[in-house]
Each structure stands twice: as structure tokens, then as C-alpha cells.
Design an enzyme around this catalytic site. Sequence first.
Site, PDB file in Angstrom:
ATOM      1  N   ASP A  23       0.822  -1.217   0.000  1.00 19.52           N
ATOM      2  CA  ASP A  23       0.000   0.000   0.000  1.00 19.52           C
ATOM      3  C   ASP A  23       0.857   1.268   0.000  1.00 19.52           C
ATOM      4  OD1 ASP A  23      -2.413   1.338  -0.062  1.00 19.52           O
ATOM      5  OD2 ASP A  23      -2.581   1.442   2.127  1.00 19.52           O
ATOM      6  N   HIS A  40       1.932   3.339  -9.149  1.00 16.28           N
ATOM      7  CA  HIS A  40       1.747   1.895  -9.370  1.00 16.28           C
ATOM      8  C   HIS A  40       2.899   1.333 -10.198  1.00 16.28           C
ATOM      9  CE1 HIS A  40      -2.085   2.230  -7.514  1.00 16.28           C
ATOM     10  NE2 HIS A  40      -2.682   2.880  -8.505  1.00 16.28           N
ATOM     11  N   LEU A 134      10.616 -20.727  -4.841  1.00 13.52           N
ATOM     12  CA  LEU A 134       9.599 -19.889  -4.203  1.00 13.52           C
ATOM     13  C   LEU A 134       8.237 -19.997  -4.905  1.00 13.52           C
ATOM     14  CD1 LEU A 134       9.015 -17.320  -2.308  1.00 13.52           C
ATOM     15  CD2 LEU A 134       9.582 -15.971  -4.326  1.00 13.52           C
TER      16      LEU A 134
END
Length: 249
Positions: A23, A40, A134
Site C-alpha cells: 500500500d 503503481h 519460491l
Amino acid sequence: MTNSSTSDKEFKNIPKHIAVIMDGNGRWAQAQGKTRVSGHKAGVESVRAVVKGARKLGVEALTLFAFSSENWQRPEKEVTVLMDLFMYVLTKEVKRLHKNNIRFQVIGDLSRFSDKLQKSIQKSEQLTEKNTGLTLSIAANYGGRWDITNAAKQLVKQVESKQISLNDINETSLNQYVCLANLPSLDLLIRTGGDFRISNFLLWQAAYAELYFSETLWPDFNEEAFEKAINVFEQRERRYGKTGEQVKK
Ligand code: IPE
Ligand code: IPE
Ligand code: MG
């Protein structure tokens, strides 16, 4: 337990599964007099940084909140840009993820995305599904309440078709149908951007996660900040309802 060390930090108890509420993109951009959209775009670099950090430390699963089920309420222009960015990142980055043995998946209600985006997601998941490094999960059009409701529906379907009975519904059986069920349970939930809330992220999965809130806006969050969060996690005592004395034994 994974033992790793980097140049300046020692790690003794690395979380197996970390989730991040990324955020602060909009505020980061506004602070620089730029459009929210550029925030963004800048945030993509922080995604690369935490993926790199997670791989380096041997974290098994990293789950990133990219777009919530509530984010559709934003101005249409911003939503469009976020979708375009998602598409762009998918096509551009997935090959690199694959090369690094990363298993990629998207969690959330994908039915609301364009056919093109859904196909691209499916292709990326298929390409990387056998990778053993991962597991990177991107939460897109994800909501914790949706997730639990969806799991409940799956169970009801099984009851209706008499595959299970009502008594078979318990925490373990419901847990099988929520997102991320096949991964280690969530150890650490990080939120950047200075707010202290979960915003309908992994409500079920975060039951015993350690929470870490950072003031840093997402585009400024880097590998060092990520490692700091892990260091803080390592100092926490996870009691799971027991007493401190019990868990020290
Ligand atoms: C997080 O940054 C990214 C998404 C929710 C898509 P924000 O866009 O929420 O940034 P702020 O919170 O407005 O600064
Ligand atoms: C949470 O951030 C969702 C993502 C990071 C994708 P928001 O910016 O949407 O959260 P609120 O609205 O401040 O709770
Ligand atoms: Mg926000």
C-alpha cells in the site's frame, strides 16, 4: 529451519510464508507531484526487490496483495491502468520468474477479468507449475470474505451431492478450500503505507500470522526494509494461546 546470512544480517528463523499488503503507491506519487498511476508503475520495482529478497533467504511462499475486490470502486481510469500494468508485467516478467524456478499463481475471483488477462494468467501458471523454488501468489480481485464464502460453497456442494455429511464440515475441511491451502501457513503479514488494517486480505489465513506495519510507502520499500521486517518477526514469541513458559520449553 532455514539458516541463511547476508552481508550484514543474520537470520535464524526465517518465516516460511510471508504476505504483503503493498500500500501507498498513490500517496508516493502525489508527494512527488506525479499521477497515481506512476506510483503503481514504480511499485513494480519493489515487487522485484521483495521477490529477490525472499528467494535469497529461502522463503517458501510469498503472497502479494495487488488488487482487492474493493478496488473496483476506484476511478475507471485507474482500474484500467492497473489491469494494463498487470497484463504487461505478466507478459514481461513471467519468463524471468520461470528461469528462477519460481512457481507463479494468481488467487482471487478471476472471472471478472478480461478473457485476455485470464488466458495470460493461466498460461503463466501452467508454465511455472512444476517449479520447486519460491511460490509467488498474486492476489488479484481477492477478498478474504470472498475466499471464505467460496470455500463454504465448495463444502455445501459436497454435502448436496452426498460426498460428505454436515458433520464433516469443520475447520480442517474448510481450510482445504480456502486459497493458499497447499502452502505453509502464513507466518508474517506485512502492510506498508502507514495504515493499520487488513483491508479484507487473508482473513482466514492470517489467524496466527505475525503482523508488521511499516510507514514506508510501497515504492520506497526495498530489500533492506523487507529484511528488517523479517528480523522483527524473528524476535516475536509465537504463543498460539499457550503461556510463554510453555513455548520456551
Ligand atoms: C496500493 O496503493 C495499490 C493498490 C491498492 C492497487 P494505493 O493505490 O492504495 O496507494 P494509496 O494508499 O492511495 O497511497
Ligand atoms: C489494500 O489497499 C489493497 C491492496 C494493497 C491491493 P487499499 O489502499 O485498497 O486499502 P484501503 O482502502 O486503504 O483499506
Ligand atoms: Mg491504499
